[in-house]
Design an enzyme around this catalytic site. Structure first.
Site, mmCIF file in Angstrom:
data_model
loop_
_atom_site.group_PDB
_atom_site.id
_atom_site.type_symbol
_atom_site.label_atom_id
_atom_site.label_comp_id
_atom_site.label_asym_id
_atom_site.label_seq_id
_atom_site.Cartn_x
_atom_site.Cartn_y
_atom_site.Cartn_z
ATOM 1 N N GLN A 1 4.112 -55.247 21.840
ATOM 2 C CA GLN A 1 4.020 -56.241 22.972
ATOM 3 C C GLN A 1 3.598 -55.647 24.143
ATOM 4 O OE1 GLN A 1 7.448 -58.908 23.013
ATOM 5 N NE2 GLN A 1 7.072 -59.013 25.135
ATOM 6 N N CYS B 1 11.341 -57.086 13.310
ATOM 7 C CA CYS B 1 11.904 -55.827 12.864
ATOM 8 C C CYS B 1 13.360 -55.602 13.710
ATOM 9 C CB CYS B 1 11.075 -54.692 13.277
ATOM 10 S SG CYS B 1 10.234 -54.597 15.135
ATOM 11 N N HIS C 1 10.976 -60.054 17.789
ATOM 12 C CA HIS C 1 10.668 -58.986 17.147
ATOM 13 C C HIS C 1 11.449 -59.203 15.843
ATOM 14 C CE1 HIS C 1 7.837 -56.865 19.853
ATOM 15 N NE2 HIS C 1 8.385 -57.805 20.792
ATOM 16 N N CYS D 1 4.142 -56.425 14.497
ATOM 17 C CA CYS D 1 4.319 -55.181 14.913
ATOM 18 C C CYS D 1 3.677 -54.090 14.313
ATOM 19 C CB CYS D 1 5.946 -55.099 15.268
ATOM 20 S SG CYS D 1 6.602 -53.965 14.119
ATOM 21 N N GLU D 2 3.130 -53.239 14.938
ATOM 22 C CA GLU D 2 2.340 -51.972 14.267
ATOM 23 C C GLU D 2 3.291 -50.938 13.782
ATOM 24 O OE1 GLU D 2 -0.086 -50.487 17.620
ATOM 25 O OE2 GLU D 2 0.860 -48.900 17.737
ATOM 26 N N HIS D 3 4.567 -51.195 14.037
ATOM 27 C CA HIS D 3 5.705 -50.154 13.639
ATOM 28 C C HIS D 3 6.106 -50.428 12.097
ATOM 29 C CE1 HIS D 3 6.246 -49.357 18.028
ATOM 30 N NE2 HIS D 3 5.317 -48.366 17.450
ATOM 31 N N HIS D 4 6.387 -51.837 11.949
ATOM 32 C CA HIS D 4 6.831 -52.139 10.739
ATOM 33 C C HIS D 4 6.146 -53.370 9.972
ATOM 34 C CE1 HIS D 4 10.190 -51.085 13.292
ATOM 35 N NE2 HIS D 4 10.899 -50.268 12.248
HETATM 36 ZN ZN LIG Z 1 8.752 -53.092 14.693
#
Ligand SMILES: [Zn+2]
Length: 213
Positions: free
Chosen positions: A136, A166, A164, A95-98
């Site tokens: 996603q 995260c 996910h 995931c590109e956020h975490h």
């Molecule tokens: Zn994430």
């Protein structure tokens, strides 16, 4: 114009000033120190190298052009007009956020119009996009739109189900939460019977109201 755009995409899909491996190793050492440990203690000495090697694998998709993979291998066939579906394509992404894993499976189908591609290439396509930092929804759209652009079929359907980490290992801590995304293009969007057939093949015949990403 078009050639220039695709050359640019190939040359630098990530960053123009990509750091070298030594900088990446140093960055991992920094994170270890920041976490509160000593990167020079025995158990951690080799860790930056292992992490960087893992990252080379996790993010190998940046060095690959999905357009090229498909364009090289499609074949022109006349008369085959049945749906082609590859389901349960397992993938691991991040995931590109975490930057933690997204693990799931993709179901990819299309209704050919003269052009078909070897079924293993559908799995390759999923893998190339998975091995990048992802959201996603974005990955679902990228797979569908690339297939549509290259093969020019009568329609494309992509459904992704994934967990996910995260969400399961940090933050809200919701184990077992799965996210389903879908993208229906052409006949799969416009013709309910085509969509139903696809959903039946992937074992989701009850999911009449999938979100269209
Ligand atoms: Zn994430």
């Amino acid at each position: 114009m078009k050639a220039a755009a695709s050359r640019k995409r190939k040359a630098s899909p990530s960053t123009p000033d990509r750091p070298d491996r030594t900088e990446a190793l140093e960055a991992v050492r920094t994170l270890i120190r920041w976490a509160g440990d000593d990167p020079d203690r025995e158990g951690l000495v080799e860790t930056p190298d292992r992490v960087v090697r893992s990252y080379e694998e996790f993010f190998s998709g940046y060095g690959q052009d999905p357009t090229e993979v498909l364009a090289k291998t499609f074949a022109e066939v006349d008369g085959y007009d049945e749906m082609i579906v590859m389901n349960d394509i397992r993938f691991e992404s991040h995931c590109e956020h975490h930057m933690v894993p997204i693990i799931g499976k993709a179901h990819v189908g299309y209704l050919p119009d003269k052009r078909v591609v070897g079924i293993s290439k559908l799995a390759r396509l999923v893998e190339i996009y998975a091995r990048r930092l992802q959201v996603q929804e974005k990955m679902t759209v990228q797979i569908a739109d690339t297939l549509q652009e290259i093969l020019r079929p009568k329609g494309v359907a992509v459904v992704i189900e994934a967990a996910h980490q995260c969400m399961t290992t940090r933050g809200v801590h919701k184990p077992g939460v799965g996210l389903i995304t879908s993208r229906m293009v052409g006949a799969f969007r416009d013709d309910p019977s085509t969509r139903r057939e696809f959903l039946a093949v992937i074992g989701r015949s009850n999911a009449g109201t999938l979100p269209n990403t």
